[in-house]
Design an enzyme around this catalytic site. Structure first.
Site, mmCIF file in Angstrom:
data_model
loop_
_atom_site.group_PDB
_atom_site.id
_atom_site.type_symbol
_atom_site.label_atom_id
_atom_site.label_comp_id
_atom_site.label_asym_id
_atom_site.label_seq_id
_atom_site.Cartn_x
_atom_site.Cartn_y
_atom_site.Cartn_z
ATOM 1 N N LEU A 110 71.030 21.144 -16.938
ATOM 2 C CA LEU A 110 70.788 22.265 -17.851
ATOM 3 C C LEU A 110 69.620 21.985 -18.800
ATOM 4 O O LEU A 110 69.526 22.559 -19.881
ATOM 5 C CB LEU A 110 72.073 22.593 -18.636
ATOM 6 C CG LEU A 110 73.269 22.974 -17.746
ATOM 7 C CD1 LEU A 110 74.526 23.197 -18.596
ATOM 8 C CD2 LEU A 110 72.967 24.230 -16.923
ATOM 9 N N SER A 112 68.628 19.161 -20.477
ATOM 10 C CA SER A 112 68.907 18.485 -21.756
ATOM 11 C C SER A 112 67.736 17.615 -22.220
ATOM 12 O O SER A 112 67.438 17.589 -23.424
ATOM 13 C CB SER A 112 70.190 17.658 -21.674
ATOM 14 O OG SER A 112 70.129 16.738 -20.614
ATOM 15 N N ASP A 157 61.695 23.122 -17.587
ATOM 16 C CA ASP A 157 62.685 22.966 -18.654
ATOM 17 C C ASP A 157 62.062 23.185 -20.034
ATOM 18 O O ASP A 157 62.621 23.885 -20.888
ATOM 19 C CB ASP A 157 63.312 21.564 -18.608
ATOM 20 C CG ASP A 157 63.878 21.222 -17.238
ATOM 21 O OD1 ASP A 157 64.010 22.136 -16.409
ATOM 22 O OD2 ASP A 157 64.166 20.037 -16.996
ATOM 23 N N TYR A 206 64.637 12.589 -6.898
ATOM 24 C CA TYR A 206 63.697 13.616 -7.371
ATOM 25 C C TYR A 206 62.242 13.260 -7.034
ATOM 26 O O TYR A 206 61.510 14.056 -6.432
ATOM 27 C CB TYR A 206 63.876 13.809 -8.890
ATOM 28 C CG TYR A 206 63.073 14.942 -9.465
ATOM 29 C CD1 TYR A 206 63.635 16.208 -9.627
ATOM 30 C CD2 TYR A 206 61.742 14.764 -9.848
ATOM 31 C CE1 TYR A 206 62.889 17.257 -10.157
ATOM 32 C CE2 TYR A 206 60.995 15.801 -10.371
ATOM 33 C CZ TYR A 206 61.575 17.043 -10.529
ATOM 34 O OH TYR A 206 60.833 18.070 -11.046
HETATM 35 C C1 GLA Z 1 64.470 19.316 -13.004
HETATM 36 C C2 GLA Z 1 63.035 19.145 -13.515
HETATM 37 C C3 GLA Z 1 62.278 20.471 -13.451
HETATM 38 C C4 GLA Z 1 62.408 21.118 -12.072
HETATM 39 C C5 GLA Z 1 63.860 21.139 -11.608
HETATM 40 C C6 GLA Z 1 64.008 21.648 -10.195
HETATM 41 O O1 GLA Z 1 65.193 20.134 -13.862
HETATM 42 O O2 GLA Z 1 63.051 18.679 -14.832
HETATM 43 O O3 GLA Z 1 60.932 20.269 -13.803
HETATM 44 O O4 GLA Z 1 61.587 20.462 -11.138
HETATM 45 O O5 GLA Z 1 64.459 19.864 -11.690
HETATM 46 O O6 GLA Z 1 63.665 22.982 -10.109
#
Ligand code: GLA
Length: 339
Positions: A110, A112, A157, A206
């Site tokens: 979410l 954070s 985010d 990631y």
């Molecule tokens: C995380 C990353 C974002 C984005 C999402 C996937 O939240 O912080 O920048 O890449 O994953 O959409």
């Protein structure tokens, strides 16, 4: 928060929301489209000027020089990185002392860490009378994320936390940073369920996914291309209030994240199924994946019931989230006004 005592005269309060991304996942770092909503769960920070940066939360304290230099760990790494990024942009080295308080769960997908970066950045800018445009601040916070923990994330985010608008989702082109707000139907509720499965993108796949996409892996590339199309289609569906199509787009997004991008988990897949069984109009994982939360859509009058049905079968926590405005500084003399 015993370590922090404040005198009200010079105290300032800041708040930054978390976000739920409605659709457009793993598209931001290649300049694609995202559609996040800033939510009522967030991070608050109360500060006053100080020589150094000294912040406390319930279980951690951070102490750094006013330019962000010094040794730190845990969430202090984000504070240090934000201060260093702002120093590089010319912020004067003015310190702050204060307390951080959050109702936004950490590692739940979410946003954070983005919200923490944003709230700290606002406080540091205010302390030094440093003016900066919202999108430049979002970019500085995005760089801070990489500096702090080495995660090559996009701007989703931080932009959502700064630019959120009550009642709307933010349609952002992460390549050009052009954006507009898409009004959400009033009878549509957003339900978020936290799987309880925790990720940190330092350790998750990631960065691997990003590398594979950039190396041209056909499935990773297909996800991103189809997901960008789904964002466009979702905006059109929201604008004509076509919730059925929106639900199908959520299903297709989740399937693509699971099959082509491989960022889902059995727990997230199960939660998506449970949400649909409970009467959601659509459901998908939200955020980076590898754990975290799902987002589901429900008719407003049925949303609490949908949430309850999911949570009673899983024992996890969830919310019917309210959309929120972007990060703010409250005036010290009027707790409701934007500064
Ligand atoms: C995380 C990353 C974002 C984005 C999402 C996937 O939240 O912080 O920048 O890449 O994953 O959409």
């Amino acid at each position: 928060m015993a370590a922090y005592r404040s005198s009200t005269s010079v105290r300032q309060s800041f708040w930054a929301p978390g976000r739920v991304n409605l659709i457009g996942e793993h598209t931001d770092y290649s300049g694609g489209l995202v559609l996040p909503v800033a939510i009522h769960l967030g991070i608050a920070l109360v500060t006053e000027p100080a020589e150094r940066i000294a912040l406390v939360s319930d279980d951690h304290s951070v102490e750094l020089a006013a330019d962000g230099s010094g040794q730190t760990q845990g969430w202090g790494r984000y504070v240090a990185a934000v201060a260093q990024e702002l120093a590089a942009l010319g912020r004067r080295a003015v310190g702050i002392q204060g307390a951080v308080d959050a109702d936004l769960p950490q590692g739940a997908g979410l946003g954070s860490s983005g919200a923490l970066e944003v709230v700290v950045a606002l406080a540091l800018c205010a302390a030094a009378d440093f003016e900066i445009e919202s999108l430049d601040l979002a970019l500085a916070c995005q760089r801070a994320e990489r500096r702090a923990v080495g995660v090559p994330s996009g701007i989703l985010d931080q932009a959502a936390s700064l630019l959120g608008r009550e009642g709307s989702a933010l349609l952002l082109d992460c390549g050009t940073l052009e954006h507009r707000w898409v009004q959400l139907p009033e009878d549509l509720a957003i339900v978020v369920v936290d799987s309880g499965e925790r990720h940190t993108h330092e350790e998750s796949g990631y960065a691997d996914r990003r590398r594979q996409f950039e190396a041209g892996d056909p499935r990773r590339v297909r996800h991103v291309a189809t997901e960008n199309e789904r964002v466009r289609a979702a905006v059109a569906a929201v604008e004509r209030r076509d919730l059925k199509t929106l639900g199908s787009l959520f299903a297709a997004s989740h399937a693509s994240l699971r099959g082509d991008y491989e960022v889902s988990t059995p727990t997230l897949d199960r939660l998506v199924e449970l949400a649909l069984e409970a009467g959601a109009l659509g459901a998908r994982l939200t955020g980076g994946g590898f754990g975290g939360s799902i987002v589901a859509l429900a008719e407003r009058e049925r949303a609490e019931e949908v949430l309850h049905r999911i949570v009673e079968r899983t024992g996890t926590q969830g919310w019917v989230v309210r959309s929120a405005g972007g990060a703010i500084r409250y005036r010290t003399d009027s707790p409701r006004g934007r500064a």
